[in-house]
Design an enzyme around this catalytic site. Sequence first.
Site, PDB file in Angstrom:
ATOM      1  N   SER A 122      -8.105 -17.322 -46.883  1.00  0.00           N
ATOM      2  CA  SER A 122      -9.278 -16.543 -46.456  1.00  0.00           C
ATOM      3  C   SER A 122      -9.660 -15.502 -47.486  1.00  0.00           C
ATOM      4  CB  SER A 122      -9.049 -15.849 -45.113  1.00  0.00           C
ATOM      5  OG  SER A 122      -7.756 -15.888 -44.698  1.00  0.00           O
ATOM      6  N   HIS A 143     -12.175 -23.549 -45.774  1.00  0.00           N
ATOM      7  CA  HIS A 143     -11.863 -22.384 -44.951  1.00  0.00           C
ATOM      8  C   HIS A 143     -12.273 -22.590 -43.499  1.00  0.00           C
ATOM      9  CE1 HIS A 143     -12.326 -17.783 -44.213  1.00  0.00           C
ATOM     10  NE2 HIS A 143     -11.140 -18.216 -43.859  1.00  0.00           N
ATOM     11  N   GLU A 155     -16.070 -23.524 -44.223  1.00  0.00           N
ATOM     12  CA  GLU A 155     -16.619 -23.241 -45.542  1.00  0.00           C
ATOM     13  C   GLU A 155     -15.955 -24.156 -46.567  1.00  0.00           C
ATOM     14  OE1 GLU A 155     -17.530 -18.477 -45.145  1.00  0.00           O
ATOM     15  OE2 GLU A 155     -15.570 -19.088 -45.869  1.00  0.00           O
ATOM     16  N   ASN A 193     -16.948 -14.077 -44.156  1.00  0.00           N
ATOM     17  CA  ASN A 193     -16.296 -12.764 -44.194  1.00  0.00           C
ATOM     18  C   ASN A 193     -17.095 -11.772 -45.040  1.00  0.00           C
ATOM     19  OD1 ASN A 193     -14.246 -13.395 -42.485  1.00  0.00           O
ATOM     20  ND2 ASN A 193     -12.784 -13.906 -44.090  1.00  0.00           N
TER      21      ASN A 193
END
Length: 515
Positions: A122, A143, A155, A193
Site C-alpha cells: 500500500s 493493490h 489499483e 490513498n
Amino acid sequence: MKTVESAVIGVVGAGAMGRGIAQLFAQSGHRVLLHDAAPGAAIAAQASVADAIGKLADKGKITREAFDDTLARLRPVASLAELAPADVVIEAIIEDLAVKKRLFAELESLVAPDAVLVSNTSSLSVTAIASACRHPERVAGYHFFNPVPLMKVVEVIRGARTASATVETLLALTRRTGHAPVIAQDAPGFLINHAGRGYGTEALKLVGEGVTDPYTVDRIMREQVNFGGAGFKLGPFELLDLTGLDVSHPVMESIYRQFYDEPRFRPSALAAQRVAGGLLGRKTGEGFYRHEAGQQVAIPEADLPALAGPAPFARVWVAPGPQRSALCELVAALGAPLDNHDAPGADSLVLIAPLGIDATAAVSEAHLPAERSIAIDTLFPFGAKACRRRVLMSTPATDPVLALAAQRLFMADGARASLLRDSTGFVAQRIVAMMVAVSCEIAQQRIADPADIDLAVRLGLGYPMGPLSMGDALGAATVAQVLTGIQSVTADPRYRPSLWLRRRAQLGLSLLHSD
Ligand SMILES: NC(=O)c1ccc[n+]([C@@H]2O[C@H](COP(=O)([O-])OP(=O)(O)OC[C@H]3O[C@@H](n4cnc5c(N)ncnc54)[C@H](O)[C@@H]3O)[C@@H](O)[C@H]2O)c1
C-alpha cells in the site's frame, strides 16, 4: 501463460489480505496456490476462506457446488518452491521493502519466464520492489482493499519499468473477478490513498485552527454536503476513528514527505499528539469519539440556549451577491422581516455569503458592521425545506447574542444550524475544494485518468460522487474561486488551485476532460 482464463495464481502471505485475494481468485475459477512463511498460516487461511464462503452458501448466495469447487481450487503449499507453476504471483507479506525485494528475487528464480509478479503493497515503491528482479518489466503493483471480496476496486500500478503487456494481463485478470481495475502510476499513495488525503487532512486543519469541534465538522459533512441528494456517510473524524489514527496519521506523514513537503498534504500536530496519547479510535475505545463494544457513542447536539432580553435585531439585511434573492426568500420564509434599504439599518442583522474568504474579509471589503454580521454558506442547498443543516459563521467582533438569534432564526423551519468561528471557506467549502484540488493534481501529474480517479474514489472510499464530478457539480470556476479566496486570505500555498483545475475553469471544460 497460456490464457488469462486458465492462469494459476500464486499468493504469498496468508494474512488479512492474502486470504481475501486467494478467496477472490478461487471463486473466479482460478487454481490458487497459497503460501505463508509462518508454519500453519496457509492452512489456517484456507479454513478461514472455507468459513467465509460457507456463510455465503448458507445464505444461498452461492451454490453448494460452487462452495466445493472453490475450496478444491485453493491449495495451501508449505514451500515457496511449490509456487513454480504459478502464472501470476501476488505478494501480500509484511510491508517491508528489503523483505519484499528478497522475496521477488527468489520468486523470479522459481517461476516461468513469462510469469507476472505483483505486490499488494500500500505504500512502498513498486519500482523499488521491481529493481530486485532481472526482468522488472513483468513486475507491477496490484493493490487490493480490505476486505478484498467486498471492496470491488483494484489499483494496477505501473512501475517505471513495468511493461504494457503486464498491465494488460492484470486488467483482464481483474475483470474476470468482477472487481473494477484502475491504472495508477507508481506515485506516493498511488491513486486512492492519495485522493483520500483531502478529507481528513483539511478537517484536522479546521479543528486545529479552532474553527469548531470534530463533531460539528462531522455533522456538516454528513448533513450539509449534498451531491445529487447524497452526502458523505461518515464524517472525517468518524472515519479517522474507524481506520485508527495510528494508521491514518503515518500515511498522511508519509505522503507529505514523499511529495517533498507538499503543503496540500501537511499533516496536523493535533493528530500527532493524539497518536502519542493512544487516542487511536475504535481499536483503543477512545479517539475523537468514545467507543463501547465496537460502537461509536453518539454525541447529542446540544439544544440552543433561550434568548434572554430583547431581540438583538429587528430585520435582516442581505448583502448584494449572486445568492441575494434566494437568501431574501429564505429569510422571509423563516418569518423574519427584510431590510430592503441600500445600506443596513442600525437594528438589522447583516447577512453575507462569502465564497472562499472569511467573514472578516467579506465585511471589511464591503465596509459592513462586523458586530452585526453573520455569514451563511450557500455552496450547498440552503433554502426552506431543501436542506437538513445550514452553516453560519461569525466574525471575531460579531455580538454573540445576535449570532445566537441568527442561529435560532435559521432553524425555524426544522433544519439544524451550526455556528462556526470565522473560517476561510466555512467547513464544507474548504474540505470539498481540497478534495477536488488533490484529485485535479493527480490528473495533472498523469498518475491516473480522470475517469479512473472518480471510479476508484467512489468504490474505494465510498464518497457520494467522484471528486472530479463533485467539482463539476459545483462548477470548476466556483471551486477555483474558493481555493483562490482561501489562498489570498491565508497566504498558504496549500490552497493554490491545481493547474488542471485552473485551466478547465478558465476554458469552461469539465474536470473530467483529458487532453
Ligand atoms: N490490511 C490492509 O488493510 C491492507 C490493504 C491493502 C494492502 N495491504 C498490504 O498488503 C500486505 C499484507 O498486509 P496484511 O494486512 O495482509 O498483513 P498481515 O500481517 O495480516 O499478513 C502478512 C502475512 O505475511 C506473512 N509473511 C511475512 N513475511 C513473509 C515472507 N517473507 N514470506 C511469506 N510470508 C510472509 C506473515 O506470516 C503473515 O501471515 C502489506 O504489504 C500491506 O501493506 C494491506
